[in-house]
Design a protein around this motif. Structure first.
Motif, PDB file in Angstrom:
ATOM      1  N   LEU A 140     -37.682 -61.951  -0.240  1.00 14.11           N
ATOM      2  CA  LEU A 140     -36.654 -62.275   0.536  1.00 14.11           C
ATOM      3  C   LEU A 140     -35.723 -61.308   1.097  1.00 14.11           C
ATOM      4  N   PHE A 141     -35.470 -60.439   0.172  1.00 16.43           N
ATOM      5  CA  PHE A 141     -34.495 -59.317   0.354  1.00 16.43           C
ATOM      6  C   PHE A 141     -35.234 -58.262   1.370  1.00 16.43           C
ATOM      7  N   LYS A 142     -36.549 -58.235   1.178  1.00 15.81           N
ATOM      8  CA  LYS A 142     -37.107 -57.326   2.083  1.00 15.81           C
ATOM      9  C   LYS A 142     -37.446 -57.830   3.654  1.00 15.81           C
ATOM     10  N   VAL A 143     -37.449 -59.110   3.658  1.00 17.15           N
ATOM     11  CA  VAL A 143     -37.623 -59.805   4.933  1.00 17.15           C
ATOM     12  C   VAL A 143     -36.282 -59.646   5.504  1.00 17.15           C
ATOM     13  N   LEU A 144     -35.227 -60.141   4.942  1.00 21.90           N
ATOM     14  CA  LEU A 144     -33.881 -60.212   5.639  1.00 21.90           C
ATOM     15  C   LEU A 144     -33.447 -58.905   5.796  1.00 21.90           C
ATOM     16  N   GLY A 145     -33.588 -57.868   5.023  1.00 19.19           N
ATOM     17  CA  GLY A 145     -33.491 -56.473   5.165  1.00 19.19           C
ATOM     18  C   GLY A 145     -32.125 -56.097   5.670  1.00 19.19           C
ATOM     19  N   LEU A 146     -31.922 -55.499   6.761  1.00 16.39           N
ATOM     20  CA  LEU A 146     -30.587 -55.057   7.380  1.00 16.39           C
ATOM     21  C   LEU A 146     -29.589 -56.127   7.314  1.00 16.39           C
ATOM     22  N   PHE A 147     -29.952 -57.355   7.635  1.00 14.86           N
ATOM     23  CA  PHE A 147     -28.958 -58.477   7.915  1.00 14.86           C
ATOM     24  C   PHE A 147     -28.169 -58.820   6.663  1.00 14.86           C
ATOM     25  N   PHE A 199     -31.157 -58.555  18.278  1.00 16.58           N
ATOM     26  CA  PHE A 199     -30.063 -59.393  17.784  1.00 16.58           C
ATOM     27  C   PHE A 199     -28.672 -58.793  17.233  1.00 16.58           C
ATOM     28  N   LEU A 200     -28.276 -57.332  17.544  1.00 16.23           N
ATOM     29  CA  LEU A 200     -27.267 -56.953  16.790  1.00 16.23           C
ATOM     30  C   LEU A 200     -26.077 -56.912  17.856  1.00 16.23           C
ATOM     31  N   GLY A 201     -24.934 -57.301  17.636  1.00 14.81           N
ATOM     32  CA  GLY A 201     -23.790 -57.063  18.797  1.00 14.81           C
ATOM     33  C   GLY A 201     -23.768 -58.276  19.548  1.00 14.81           C
ATOM     34  N   ILE A 202     -24.107 -59.607  19.103  1.00 20.86           N
ATOM     35  CA  ILE A 202     -24.262 -60.710  20.069  1.00 20.86           C
ATOM     36  C   ILE A 202     -22.978 -61.176  20.485  1.00 20.86           C
ATOM     37  N   CYS A 203     -21.847 -61.248  19.545  1.00 27.28           N
ATOM     38  CA  CYS A 203     -20.770 -61.578  19.748  1.00 27.28           C
ATOM     39  C   CYS A 203     -19.848 -60.836  20.967  1.00 27.28           C
ATOM     40  N   PRO A 204     -19.721 -59.732  20.967  1.00 32.13           N
ATOM     41  CA  PRO A 204     -19.337 -59.120  21.982  1.00 32.13           C
ATOM     42  C   PRO A 204     -20.287 -59.243  23.326  1.00 32.13           C
ATOM     43  N   PHE A 205     -21.449 -59.466  23.355  1.00 33.25           N
ATOM     44  CA  PHE A 205     -22.508 -59.526  24.384  1.00 33.25           C
ATOM     45  C   PHE A 205     -22.130 -60.979  25.116  1.00 33.25           C
ATOM     46  N   LEU A 206     -21.804 -61.806  24.221  1.00 32.92           N
ATOM     47  CA  LEU A 206     -21.433 -63.157  24.714  1.00 32.92           C
ATOM     48  C   LEU A 206     -19.796 -63.193  25.230  1.00 32.92           C
ATOM     49  N   GLY A 210     -24.718 -51.995  11.864  1.00 28.57           N
ATOM     50  CA  GLY A 210     -26.302 -52.009  11.954  1.00 28.57           C
ATOM     51  C   GLY A 210     -26.824 -50.545  12.220  1.00 28.57           C
ATOM     52  N   ILE A 211     -26.222 -49.709  13.059  1.00 28.29           N
ATOM     53  CA  ILE A 211     -26.959 -48.574  13.434  1.00 28.29           C
ATOM     54  C   ILE A 211     -26.399 -47.602  12.378  1.00 28.29           C
ATOM     55  N   PRO A 228     -26.690 -56.688   4.152  1.00 27.01           N
ATOM     56  CA  PRO A 228     -25.385 -55.971   4.298  1.00 27.01           C
ATOM     57  C   PRO A 228     -24.598 -56.221   5.635  1.00 27.01           C
ATOM     58  N   LEU A 229     -25.173 -56.714   6.659  1.00 26.55           N
ATOM     59  CA  LEU A 229     -24.549 -57.010   8.050  1.00 26.55           C
ATOM     60  C   LEU A 229     -23.764 -58.401   7.633  1.00 26.55           C
ATOM     61  N   ILE A 230     -23.626 -59.094   6.392  1.00 22.59           N
ATOM     62  CA  ILE A 230     -23.101 -60.312   6.140  1.00 22.59           C
ATOM     63  C   ILE A 230     -21.774 -59.884   6.369  1.00 22.59           C
ATOM     64  N   VAL A 231     -21.397 -58.814   5.767  1.00 18.70           N
ATOM     65  CA  VAL A 231     -20.051 -58.142   5.997  1.00 18.70           C
ATOM     66  C   VAL A 231     -19.574 -58.438   7.286  1.00 18.70           C
ATOM     67  N   VAL A 232     -19.929 -57.959   8.285  1.00 20.99           N
ATOM     68  CA  VAL A 232     -19.576 -58.479   9.575  1.00 20.99           C
ATOM     69  C   VAL A 232     -19.938 -59.724  10.483  1.00 20.99           C
ATOM     70  N   ASN A 233     -20.129 -60.705   9.587  1.00 16.89           N
ATOM     71  CA  ASN A 233     -20.336 -61.926   9.989  1.00 16.89           C
ATOM     72  C   ASN A 233     -18.987 -62.622  10.379  1.00 16.89           C
ATOM     73  N   CYS A 234     -18.877 -63.001  11.491  1.00 14.30           N
ATOM     74  CA  CYS A 234     -17.647 -63.246  12.077  1.00 14.30           C
ATOM     75  C   CYS A 234     -17.081 -64.526  11.586  1.00 14.30           C
ATOM     76  N   ILE A 235     -18.009 -65.472  10.886  1.00 14.87           N
ATOM     77  CA  ILE A 235     -17.707 -66.541   9.930  1.00 14.87           C
ATOM     78  C   ILE A 235     -16.614 -66.441   9.033  1.00 14.87           C
ATOM     79  N   ILE A 236     -17.071 -65.289   8.279  1.00 21.48           N
ATOM     80  CA  ILE A 236     -16.516 -65.045   6.851  1.00 21.48           C
ATOM     81  C   ILE A 236     -15.029 -64.550   7.037  1.00 21.48           C
ATOM     82  N   LEU A 237     -14.893 -63.358   8.143  1.00 23.30           N
ATOM     83  CA  LEU A 237     -13.657 -63.270   8.224  1.00 23.30           C
ATOM     84  C   LEU A 237     -12.904 -64.015   8.925  1.00 23.30           C
TER      85      LEU A 237
END
Lengths: 192, 202
Positions: free
Chosen positions: B96-103, A21-28, A117-118, B105-114
């Protein structure tokens, strides 16, 4: 050999879009036309490899020795943003047709979670620099593969008779679900 | 754009302009973390905290930021808040930190926020921006909770760890729902459902 395994694992088994589930926005967003899907895919592969080749040394030679590992998120996103700007400028000058067809999605590579992500995942997985680059290449090719397959099917779906509530994004998500099931066939092919 | 009251700014994010189901933003965390209702709520709250923080700061600095470089500045503000959340979760919610893991830091690129920074906080005052952040955050969290709950019920027969569908179901559940294909499928169905519902009201 290990490089080949990492490559296959990133491209097929743990496909970035369909199983992580990485890069879904451009994927859609960009999978409407086959041409722009190919262009977007190539741009993503390029930016991914470039980003990892910068972020990996940054993490291991600057942030870690200085004890600044917590700045990872901020520095990585800034590097990716400037790289995307660079790719945009190069495309605008040399391949204007592609630049216009990608339209607003090129700046959006910055907020494409596949790239950040990568960069972070390669650090988390403790790969060496060479392995990280292979990982990035594999992930980018996997992304392009998923995007191109999706675009190919969507071009045919245009003419199909879709029930009204499913028009647009819902049917695309269900399509993605089926593709994801197909890609599950690759699971256990290699384990890295 | 017509001016609307503070209540509208708070409420619009929940259904009318729901960030996931209507605006189709922030799909990656939505699909990736909703293997259970609990993960969905955790991700929603983390993103909401970042959203409220970034919206208020961006709204405060909107008059000093030159238009040409606003996006990099917004991203730095958002990334700072994400780092704060990352450190807080690492210290107090390690599981929770371990379960959510990579996601995380990826909040940064969550399109909703920007997206909200660009579309709302850079044009409105602090009070409205915070309300907008809270509203969008609640909409996001609720969507993640329902998506996670539906997937959890079908995929393992439980909600928030409580067994709903009985022992026999838990032994032989629809495992596909908590695997990646189930995420796409369930979100697609939810969106279609919301579309039917909102179109009927028109």
């Amino acid at each position: 050999m290990i490089f080949l395994l990492i490559f296959i694992s990133a491209a097929l088994v743990n496909n970035f879009v369909l199983s992580r589930f990485l890069g879904i926005c451009p994927f859609l967003g960009v999978s409407k036309k086959l041409d722009s899907a190919v262009g977007m895919g190539i741009a993503v592969i390029f930016v991914m490899v470039l980003a990892v080749s910068v972020t990996w040394p940054l993490q291991h030679y600057i942030l870690n020795p200085l004890g600044l590992a917590y700045l990872q998120t901020i520095t990585f996103i800034l590097i990716i943003a400037s790289l995307v700007q660079l790719v945009e400028m190069i495309l605008k000058k040399n391949v204007p047709a592609l630049y216009h067809s990608l339209g607003i999605y090129l700046p959006l590579i910055t907020t494409n979670c596949a790239i950040l992500g990568i960069a972070i995942d390669a650090i988390l997985k403790k790969y060496s620099l060479a392995a990280s680059l292979v990982y990035a290449l594999g992930a980018g090719i996997g992304f392009t593969l998923a995007l191109v397959i999706m675009a190919g099917i969507r071009e045919r779906l245009e003419t199909a008779d879709t029930p009204a509530p499913f028009k647009g994004t819902p049917i695309n998500l269900i399509l993605a679900s089926l593709l994801s099931i197909a890609f599950m066939g690759f699971s256990a092919l290699v384990t890295v | 754009m017509k001016k609307k009251g503070p209540f509208f700014e708070l409420a619009k994010g929940i259904v009318k302009e729901n960030p996931v189901l209507v605006l189709v933003l922030g799909m990656c965390p939505t699909l990736a973390v909703t293997t259970s209702a609990k993960n969905g709520i955790a991700m929603g709250i983390a993103a909401t905290a970042v959203l409220i923080g970034s919206n208020s700061v961006i709204s405060l600095i909107r008059k000093f930021v030159p238009d040409e470089v606003r996006i990099p500045i917004f991203i730095v503000v958002i990334a700072s808040f994400v780092t704060v959340i990352q450190l807080v979760m690492n210290a107090y919610f390690y599981e929770l930190f371990k379960v959510l893991g990579l996601f995380i830091p990826l909040i940064v690129v969550n399109c909703i926020i920007l997206g909200r920074a660009e579309a709302f906080a850079s044009k409105n005052n602090v009070f409205l921006s915070i309300l907008d952040g809270i509203g969008m955050g609640i909409g996001f969290t609720l969507t993640l909770f329902f998506l996670g709950a539906f997937r959890e019920i079908l995929g393992s027969g439980t909600v928030l760890g409580f067994n709903i569908l009985g022992e026999s179901y838990s032994k032989n559940p629809m495992l596909i729902m908590i695997l990646p294909p189930g995420g796409f499928l369930m979100l697609g169905l939810m969106m279609a459902f919301v579309k039917v519902f909102t179109e009927k009201r028109k």
